[in-house]
Design a protein around this motif. Structure first.
Motif, PDB file in Angstrom:
ATOM      1  N   UNK A   1      -9.123  -6.229   1.770  1.00 19.45           N
ATOM      2  CA  UNK A   1      -8.591  -7.212   2.718  1.00 19.45           C
ATOM      3  C   UNK A   1      -7.833  -8.355   1.969  1.00 19.45           C
ATOM      4  N   UNK A   2      -6.841  -8.888   2.229  1.00 21.88           N
ATOM      5  CA  UNK A   2      -6.311 -10.091   1.526  1.00 21.88           C
ATOM      6  C   UNK A   2      -5.752 -11.086   2.543  1.00 21.88           C
ATOM      7  N   UNK A   3      -5.554 -12.341   1.968  1.00 26.46           N
ATOM      8  CA  UNK A   3      -5.433 -13.418   2.854  1.00 26.46           C
ATOM      9  C   UNK A   3      -4.056 -14.027   2.506  1.00 26.46           C
TER      10      UNK A   3
ATOM     11  N   UNK B   1       2.312 -19.135   1.824  1.00 24.71           N
ATOM     12  CA  UNK B   1       2.874 -18.201   2.600  1.00 24.71           C
ATOM     13  C   UNK B   1       2.813 -16.664   2.054  1.00 24.71           C
ATOM     14  N   UNK B   2       2.542 -16.725   0.771  1.00 22.55           N
ATOM     15  CA  UNK B   2       2.624 -15.432   0.092  1.00 22.55           C
ATOM     16  C   UNK B   2       1.226 -14.713   0.124  1.00 22.55           C
ATOM     17  N   UNK B   3       1.551 -13.365  -0.071  1.00 27.93           N
ATOM     18  CA  UNK B   3       0.211 -12.369  -0.190  1.00 27.93           C
ATOM     19  C   UNK B   3       0.152 -11.845  -1.522  1.00 27.93           C
ATOM     20  N   UNK B   4      -1.172 -12.230  -2.180  1.00 25.09           N
ATOM     21  CA  UNK B   4      -1.360 -11.875  -3.500  1.00 25.09           C
ATOM     22  C   UNK B   4      -2.043 -10.522  -3.355  1.00 25.09           C
TER      23      UNK B   4
ATOM     24  N   UNK C   1      -6.194  -3.167  -6.858  1.00 18.21           N
ATOM     25  CA  UNK C   1      -5.221  -2.298  -6.094  1.00 18.21           C
ATOM     26  C   UNK C   1      -4.190  -1.837  -6.935  1.00 18.21           C
ATOM     27  N   UNK C   2      -3.625  -2.618  -7.726  1.00 17.14           N
ATOM     28  CA  UNK C   2      -2.556  -2.288  -8.711  1.00 17.14           C
ATOM     29  C   UNK C   2      -3.133  -1.105  -9.567  1.00 17.14           C
TER      30      UNK C   2
END
Length: 126
Positions: A84-86, A91-94, A99-100
């Motif tokens: 899960x990410x926020x 306004x960006x998703x990190x 995951x990388x």
């Protein structure tokens, strides 16, 4: 006059065990265990098959180790990914490094973004 104790043969191991079990074909587990030396003679002279020891020896002969130990230098550190990410304030998703690493991403990899009704797909451009 004391009773003479019946000695048990040394159990087969490795390739010899696999060969013997294959030769016994349709025999029962108990018969295979006794034929391969995996039995004990009780105090009253009856033979008791040790099927679990036979199965463990077969697994070991096949190269499987159910009791594999964790290698100390390979311990995991840090948090596990929650998937899960926020959205950040800008306004960006990190996407985090966990995951990388899991996706084996390298700097400069490009993605195509496709939006679903409740999800976002990142498709790696090849």
């Amino acid at each position: 006059m004391p009773r003479k104790k019946k000695s048990t043969p040394k159990p087969l191991k490795g390739a010899a065990l696999i060969t013997k079990v294959a030769q016994l074909g349709q025999a029962t587990r108990e018969e295979k265990a006794k034929a391969c030396g995996y039995y004990k003679v009780s105090h009253n002279g009856t033979e008791r098959a040790n099927i679990m020891a036979l199965m463990n020896a077969l697994l070991e002969a096949e190269g499987m180790d159910l009791d594999a130990k964790v290698i100390p230098h390979q311990k995991q550190s840090g948090r596990s990914p929650s998937y899960r990410i926020s959205v950040q304030k800008n306004g960006q998703l990190l996407i985090g490094s966990a995951y990388s690493k899991q996706m084996e991403l390298q700097p400069g990899d490009e993605f195509e973004i496709s939006l679903g009704r409740k999800h976002i797909h990142l498709n790696k451009v090849i």
